[in-house]
Design an enzyme around this catalytic site. Structure first.
Site, PDB file in Angstrom:
ATOM      1  N   ASN A   1       2.664   2.029   4.152  1.00 20.24           N
ATOM      2  CA  ASN A   1       2.778   0.074   4.595  1.00 20.24           C
ATOM      3  C   ASN A   1       2.361   0.403   6.779  1.00 20.24           C
ATOM      4  O   ASN A   1       2.922  -0.038   7.469  1.00 20.24           O
ATOM      5  CB  ASN A   1       4.098  -0.204   4.780  1.00 20.24           C
ATOM      6  CG  ASN A   1       4.450  -1.707   5.031  1.00 20.24           C
ATOM      7  OD1 ASN A   1       5.960  -2.246   5.537  1.00 20.24           O
ATOM      8  ND2 ASN A   1       3.724  -2.487   4.745  1.00 20.24           N
TER       9      ASN A   1
ATOM     10  N   CYS B   1       0.629  -1.296   0.032  1.00 20.38           N
ATOM     11  CA  CYS B   1       0.107   0.113  -0.500  1.00 20.38           C
ATOM     12  C   CYS B   1       1.030   1.465   0.133  1.00 20.38           C
ATOM     13  O   CYS B   1       1.517   1.399  -0.297  1.00 20.38           O
ATOM     14  CB  CYS B   1      -1.072  -0.073   1.213  1.00 20.38           C
ATOM     15  SG  CYS B   1      -0.315   0.149   2.878  1.00 20.38           S
TER      16      CYS B   1
ATOM     17  N   ARG C   1      -2.856  -0.471   5.348  1.00 19.64           N
ATOM     18  CA  ARG C   1      -3.567  -1.410   4.558  1.00 19.64           C
ATOM     19  C   ARG C   1      -2.983  -2.422   4.123  1.00 19.64           C
ATOM     20  O   ARG C   1      -2.967  -4.254   4.279  1.00 19.64           O
ATOM     21  CB  ARG C   1      -4.097  -1.415   2.791  1.00 19.64           C
ATOM     22  CG  ARG C   1      -5.403  -0.364   3.441  1.00 19.64           C
ATOM     23  CD  ARG C   1      -6.019   0.645   1.900  1.00 19.64           C
ATOM     24  NE  ARG C   1      -5.038   1.379   1.960  1.00 19.64           N
ATOM     25  CZ  ARG C   1      -5.078   2.723   0.567  1.00 19.64           C
ATOM     26  NH1 ARG C   1      -5.444   2.297  -0.289  1.00 19.64           N
ATOM     27  NH2 ARG C   1      -3.673   3.414   0.530  1.00 19.64           N
ATOM     28  N   SER C   2      -1.720  -2.498   4.068  1.00 19.51           N
ATOM     29  CA  SER C   2      -1.007  -3.643   3.975  1.00 19.51           C
ATOM     30  C   SER C   2      -0.947  -4.660   4.783  1.00 19.51           C
ATOM     31  O   SER C   2      -0.419  -5.776   4.405  1.00 19.51           O
ATOM     32  CB  SER C   2       0.346  -2.912   2.586  1.00 19.51           C
ATOM     33  OG  SER C   2       1.465  -3.085   3.631  1.00 19.51           O
TER      34      SER C   2
END
Length: 163
Positions: free
Chosen positions: A12, A9, A15-16
């Site tokens: 970091n 994303c 989402r990721s």
């Protein structure tokens, strides 16, 4: 041979790392944890070394996931060791494909929600950073829904290597 997946994303921290934690749990549940390695990164380095956003951690923990994360920036040299690079939105997809050293590497980049048949045409996972907890909960729902299809695809690739 280990199959490697990296979720990406922007920074970091939201989402990721959420996708990394959820997918790592799915891989373990499927008995593939010795065959599949899962990590994450950001397209930018603004948060390098930082923990995941506290809202990400809270939502993950409330839903029974283990956490632990340090943000890092995605490096083009990683393409050579990765099997899949999973972008969380179309902006990340474009940025990662531009970074890819070869066409083969660019083909490794996919959108996470493309693995969720119910997603329809809207394949972006919205960035929850500037909102409240409900955005992080929505993000988790999207990640979990896509993880089922992603796990099936990764399992097929892993089994294809072993066969």
């Amino acid at each position: 041979m280990t199959y490697r997946v990296c979720f990406v994303c922007t920074g970091n921290i939201c989402r990721s790392p959420m996708a990394e934690v959820v997918f790592r749990a799915r891989v373990a549940e499927a008995g593939l944890d010795g065959l599949v390695e899962v990590d994450s990164a950001g397209t930018g380095g603004w948060h390098e070394g930082d923990d995941a956003d506290p809202r990400t951690v809270a939502v993950l923990e409330e839903n029974g996931y283990d956490t632990g994360h340090a943000a890092r920036q995605f490096q083009p040299s990683w393409f050579s060791r990765l099997d899949l690079v999973i972008a969380l939105d179309s902006g990340h997809l474009r940025a990662l494909r531009r970074l890819a050293p070869t066409e083969e590497d660019a083909r490794k980049v996919r959108l996470l929600r493309s693995y969720d048949p119910a997603a329809g045409d809207d394949l972006d996972v919205p960035d929850p950073y500037y909102g409240g907890t409900d955005g992080f909960e929505e993000c988790l729902e999207m990640v979990e829904a896509a993880s089922t299809g992603l796990l099936a695809a990764v399992r097929a690739d892993v089994e294809g290597r072993v066969a």
